[in-house]
Design a protein around this motif. Structure first.
Motif, PDB file in Angstrom:
ATOM      1  N   PHE A   1     -12.294  -4.003  10.334  1.00 28.07           N
ATOM      2  CA  PHE A   1     -13.234  -3.636   9.267  1.00 28.07           C
ATOM      3  C   PHE A   1     -13.879  -2.287   9.550  1.00 28.07           C
ATOM      4  CE2 PHE A   1     -13.530  -8.240   8.135  1.00 28.07           C
ATOM      5  CZ  PHE A   1     -13.157  -8.085   6.813  1.00 28.07           C
ATOM      6  N   ALA A   2     -14.353  -2.148  10.795  1.00 33.84           N
ATOM      7  CA  ALA A   2     -15.049  -0.913  11.164  1.00 33.84           C
ATOM      8  C   ALA A   2     -14.144   0.297  10.964  1.00 33.84           C
ATOM      9  CB  ALA A   2     -15.515  -0.989  12.610  1.00 33.84           C
ATOM     10  N   ILE A   3     -12.881   0.138  11.360  1.00 35.28           N
ATOM     11  CA  ILE A   3     -11.939   1.244  11.214  1.00 35.28           C
ATOM     12  C   ILE A   3     -11.675   1.559   9.747  1.00 35.28           C
ATOM     13  CG2 ILE A   3      -9.488   1.837  11.528  1.00 35.28           C
ATOM     14  CD1 ILE A   3      -9.763   0.717  14.352  1.00 35.28           C
ATOM     15  N   CYS A   4     -11.561   0.494   8.923  1.00 29.96           N
ATOM     16  CA  CYS A   4     -11.362   0.710   7.486  1.00 29.96           C
ATOM     17  C   CYS A   4     -12.531   1.483   6.894  1.00 29.96           C
ATOM     18  CB  CYS A   4     -11.227  -0.621   6.757  1.00 29.96           C
ATOM     19  SG  CYS A   4      -9.603  -1.327   6.974  1.00 29.96           S
ATOM     20  N   ILE A   5     -13.765   1.076   7.249  1.00 30.01           N
ATOM     21  CA  ILE A   5     -14.945   1.758   6.709  1.00 30.01           C
ATOM     22  C   ILE A   5     -14.958   3.220   7.146  1.00 30.01           C
ATOM     23  CG2 ILE A   5     -17.464   1.861   6.819  1.00 30.01           C
ATOM     24  CD1 ILE A   5     -17.386  -1.244   6.970  1.00 30.01           C
ATOM     25  N   PHE A   6     -14.602   3.457   8.389  1.00 26.05           N
ATOM     26  CA  PHE A   6     -14.546   4.826   8.890  1.00 26.05           C
ATOM     27  C   PHE A   6     -13.534   5.654   8.090  1.00 26.05           C
ATOM     28  CE2 PHE A   6     -12.420   7.897  11.699  1.00 26.05           C
ATOM     29  CZ  PHE A   6     -13.479   8.749  11.934  1.00 26.05           C
ATOM     30  N   LEU A   7     -12.370   5.046   7.832  1.00 21.16           N
ATOM     31  CA  LEU A   7     -11.342   5.762   7.064  1.00 21.16           C
ATOM     32  C   LEU A   7     -11.823   6.057   5.651  1.00 21.16           C
ATOM     33  CD1 LEU A   7      -8.110   3.886   8.231  1.00 21.16           C
ATOM     34  CD2 LEU A   7      -8.811   6.199   8.833  1.00 21.16           C
ATOM     35  N   PHE A   8     -12.547   5.081   5.047  1.00 21.78           N
ATOM     36  CA  PHE A   8     -13.123   5.312   3.712  1.00 21.78           C
ATOM     37  C   PHE A   8     -14.045   6.520   3.732  1.00 21.78           C
ATOM     38  CE2 PHE A   8     -12.869   0.581   2.353  1.00 21.78           C
ATOM     39  CZ  PHE A   8     -11.551   0.777   1.986  1.00 21.78           C
ATOM     40  N   LEU A   9     -14.914   6.555   4.741  1.00 27.99           N
ATOM     41  CA  LEU A   9     -15.879   7.660   4.832  1.00 27.99           C
ATOM     42  C   LEU A   9     -15.165   9.001   4.911  1.00 27.99           C
ATOM     43  CD1 LEU A   9     -18.712   6.372   7.188  1.00 27.99           C
ATOM     44  CD2 LEU A   9     -18.831   6.860   4.756  1.00 27.99           C
ATOM     45  N   VAL A  10     -14.109   9.036   5.728  1.00 24.55           N
ATOM     46  CA  VAL A  10     -13.358  10.288   5.858  1.00 24.55           C
ATOM     47  C   VAL A  10     -12.774  10.693   4.507  1.00 24.55           C
ATOM     48  CG1 VAL A  10     -11.317  11.367   6.896  1.00 24.55           C
ATOM     49  CG2 VAL A  10     -12.839   9.955   8.296  1.00 24.55           C
ATOM     50  N   ILE A  11     -12.198   9.702   3.807  1.00 25.15           N
ATOM     51  CA  ILE A  11     -11.585  10.008   2.515  1.00 25.15           C
ATOM     52  C   ILE A  11     -12.643  10.461   1.508  1.00 25.15           C
ATOM     53  CG2 ILE A  11     -10.419   8.983   0.525  1.00 25.15           C
ATOM     54  CD1 ILE A  11      -8.737   7.369   2.475  1.00 25.15           C
ATOM     55  N   LEU A  12     -13.791   9.771   1.490  1.00 27.48           N
ATOM     56  CA  LEU A  12     -14.850  10.141   0.544  1.00 27.48           C
ATOM     57  C   LEU A  12     -15.395  11.538   0.823  1.00 27.48           C
ATOM     58  CD1 LEU A  12     -16.820   6.821   0.097  1.00 27.48           C
ATOM     59  CD2 LEU A  12     -15.431   8.017  -1.578  1.00 27.48           C
ATOM     60  N   LEU A  13     -15.571  11.853   2.088  1.00 23.80           N
ATOM     61  CA  LEU A  13     -16.045  13.196   2.433  1.00 23.80           C
ATOM     62  C   LEU A  13     -15.039  14.249   1.972  1.00 23.80           C
ATOM     63  CD1 LEU A  13     -17.628  12.841   5.982  1.00 23.80           C
ATOM     64  CD2 LEU A  13     -18.747  13.565   3.888  1.00 23.80           C
TER      65      LEU A  13
ATOM     66  N   TYR B   1       0.833  -1.210   0.000  1.00 24.62           N
ATOM     67  CA  TYR B   1       0.000   0.000   0.000  1.00 24.62           C
ATOM     68  C   TYR B   1       0.866   1.258   0.000  1.00 24.62           C
ATOM     69  CZ  TYR B   1      -3.314   3.380   2.168  1.00 24.62           C
ATOM     70  OH  TYR B   1      -4.086   4.455   2.475  1.00 24.62           O
ATOM     71  N   PHE B   2       1.852   1.299   0.919  1.00 26.85           N
ATOM     72  CA  PHE B   2       2.703   2.482   0.987  1.00 26.85           C
ATOM     73  C   PHE B   2       3.571   2.634  -0.253  1.00 26.85           C
ATOM     74  CE2 PHE B   2       2.001   2.818   5.694  1.00 26.85           C
ATOM     75  CZ  PHE B   2       1.577   4.139   5.675  1.00 26.85           C
ATOM     76  N   SER B   3       4.019   1.508  -0.835  1.00 25.84           N
ATOM     77  CA  SER B   3       4.820   1.624  -2.063  1.00 25.84           C
ATOM     78  C   SER B   3       3.997   2.219  -3.186  1.00 25.84           C
ATOM     79  CB  SER B   3       5.385   0.275  -2.531  1.00 25.84           C
ATOM     80  OG  SER B   3       5.346  -0.657  -1.514  1.00 25.84           O
ATOM     81  N   CYS B   4       2.711   1.818  -3.270  1.00 24.75           N
ATOM     82  CA  CYS B   4       1.842   2.371  -4.311  1.00 24.75           C
ATOM     83  C   CYS B   4       1.725   3.883  -4.164  1.00 24.75           C
ATOM     84  CB  CYS B   4       0.436   1.775  -4.226  1.00 24.75           C
ATOM     85  SG  CYS B   4       0.345   0.126  -4.878  1.00 24.75           S
ATOM     86  N   ILE B   5       1.463   4.324  -2.940  1.00 23.39           N
ATOM     87  CA  ILE B   5       1.313   5.768  -2.703  1.00 23.39           C
ATOM     88  C   ILE B   5       2.616   6.481  -3.042  1.00 23.39           C
ATOM     89  CG2 ILE B   5       0.979   7.532  -0.930  1.00 23.39           C
ATOM     90  CD1 ILE B   5      -0.912   5.567   0.469  1.00 23.39           C
TER      91      ILE B   5
ATOM     92  N   ILE C   1      -2.047   8.537   3.320  1.00 24.01           N
ATOM     93  CA  ILE C   1      -0.933   8.213   4.212  1.00 24.01           C
ATOM     94  C   ILE C   1      -1.421   8.136   5.657  1.00 24.01           C
ATOM     95  CG2 ILE C   1       1.244   9.116   5.163  1.00 24.01           C
ATOM     96  CD1 ILE C   1       1.814  10.219   2.325  1.00 24.01           C
ATOM     97  N   PHE C   2      -2.289   9.087   6.028  1.00 25.45           N
ATOM     98  CA  PHE C   2      -2.837   9.080   7.384  1.00 25.45           C
ATOM     99  C   PHE C   2      -3.562   7.760   7.671  1.00 25.45           C
ATOM    100  CE2 PHE C   2      -6.663   9.754   9.957  1.00 25.45           C
ATOM    101  CZ  PHE C   2      -6.075  10.065  11.175  1.00 25.45           C
ATOM    102  N   SER C   3      -4.393   7.322   6.684  1.00 28.35           N
ATOM    103  CA  SER C   3      -5.107   6.053   6.855  1.00 28.35           C
ATOM    104  C   SER C   3      -4.131   4.896   7.039  1.00 28.35           C
ATOM    105  CB  SER C   3      -5.983   5.762   5.631  1.00 28.35           C
ATOM    106  OG  SER C   3      -6.905   6.793   5.466  1.00 28.35           O
ATOM    107  N   GLY C   4      -3.040   4.907   6.252  1.00 25.35           N
ATOM    108  CA  GLY C   4      -2.029   3.867   6.361  1.00 25.35           C
ATOM    109  C   GLY C   4      -1.392   3.845   7.735  1.00 25.35           C
TER     110      GLY C   4
END
Lengths: 241, 117
Positions: B72-84, B17-21, B39-42
């Motif tokens: 999972f819950a944390i991943c979904i939360f991070l997605f929401l933050v990124i989408l917003l 993931y970090f290499s991709c970024i 990066i923050f999510s990572g």
């Protein structure tokens, strides 16, 4: 207060694919209100509206990408602001609005009686009145605006309106991008504007199609209702004069 | 609970993931400014797999029985933050494009009039 003869008036005519109507609209304007300046906003029409405007040597702004009615009309307000107009009038390019009523829209502003004047087809109930369902929707929005902004406007979706210099500056800065008419009333009113409605007679559109039909009606109602409520919440209480 | 096998797998995934970024930022395909939220999510995931026992314990306290569900819950939360964040960025860009278009139209009219004279 501005003297009638001295006011610099600009008529803003948003046009999107209006090849069948734009010539008639402009001729009507030249015949019935030759003393007013006008500018057509060609919102990146895909038909030959642009060609017609060029052939007529009309005053027009040609937007390079389609912005929708709100962005188009706002262009007119920015233009009015830059060119120091005292009054701006919005008039649809589809032939629904008669230029003979422009004077009636401008007069209350010249007299200092209102900041925003909306031309309404529901006061005297003459001329084109639109379908039952559409009127129901309009009545609902009218009630919602009364509730949220405390102003009574019957024909909230009317795109036939005149505003003074203060409102030109406001709308040049902030204006909803799609289906902006009802929202603009709330925005103006929350910024301390006095909104007045005057009776006008509208025609049924002679060509082209209404921008709101079918499934879009539902989207329209939800979007406009929500944005009125959100606008009211975000702007807070009415500015005291 | 985060098992050591899951933990190992997460390490590999996170490195990828970090290499991709890093690759995207290096290639200038992604502005550094917008890579920050990724990066923050990572880093959040990194903290979890660095201290899996702490994570397991915290999940138990807030009542998530299996810590992997918490992941999972944390991943979904991070997605929401990124989408917003993305929606906010799009709105801002939309506004900028609108203003540019409007002014371009007005300037074009002025040029047309000057040429006619």
């Amino acid at each position: 207060m501005i003297k009638s003869g001295e006011a610099k008036v600009l008529v803003i005519i948003p046009a999107y694919n209006e090849k069948d109507n734009i010539e008639q609209t402009l001729n009507d304007l030249k015949k019935n209100a030759p003393e007013y300046d006008y500018v057509v906003i060609n919102d990146c029409s895909t038909d030959n509206t642009l060609m017609i405007l060029k052939d007529m040597k009309a005053q027009f702004i040609d937007l390079p990408v389609n912005l929708g009615i709100g962005g188009g009309v706002q262009t007119g307000y920015i233009y009015a602001l830059k060119n120091d107009y005292d009054i701006a009038i919005q008039m649809d390019g589809d032939g629904q609005h008669n230029a003979s009523y422009l004077q009636a829209l401008v007069q209350p502003i010249v007299n200092g009686e209102a900041d925003v004047v909306v031309g309404s087809r529901y006061i005297t109930k003459e001329g084109f009145q639109s379908s039952f369902f559409r009127r129901m929707g309009i009545n609902f929005l009218s009630g919602l605006i009364k509730l949220c902004a405390g102003v009574k406007v019957c024909d909230v979706t009317s795109g036939f309106r005149a505003v003074n210099k203060k409102m030109i500056a406001l709308f040049a800065k902030e204006y909803a991008q799609d289906y902006p008419e009802p929202e603009a009333i709330v925005l103006a009113s929350q910024n301390g504007a006095k909104v007045l409605e005057v009776p006008v007679i509208m025609n049924e559109r002679s060509g082209g199609a209404s921008s709101i039909a079918g499934i879009k009606t539902i989207y329209y109602m939800i979007k406009v209702s929500l944005s009125i409520v959100l606008l009211r919440l975000s702007l807070g209480r009415k500015e005291k004069k | 609970m985060i098992t050591s096998r899951l933990n190992l797998f997460l390490w590999i995934a996170l490195i990828f993931y970090f290499s991709c970024i890093f690759y995207l930022v290096k290639k200038r395909s992604m502005a550094l400014k917008y890579s920050l939220m990724w990066i923050f999510s990572g880093i959040v995931i990194l903290l979890i797999i660095m201290f899996p026992n702490v994570f397991n314990h915290v999940m138990q306290i807030i009542g998530i029985v299996d810590a992997s569900n918490g992941l999972f819950a944390i991943c979904i939360f991070l997605f929401l933050v990124i989408l917003l964040t993305l929606t906010a960025i799009i709105s801002k860009m939309n506004n900028k494009i609108k203003t540019l278009t409007q002014n371009l139209g007005i300037v074009e009219k002025q040029i047309r009039e000057m040429e006619r004279k």
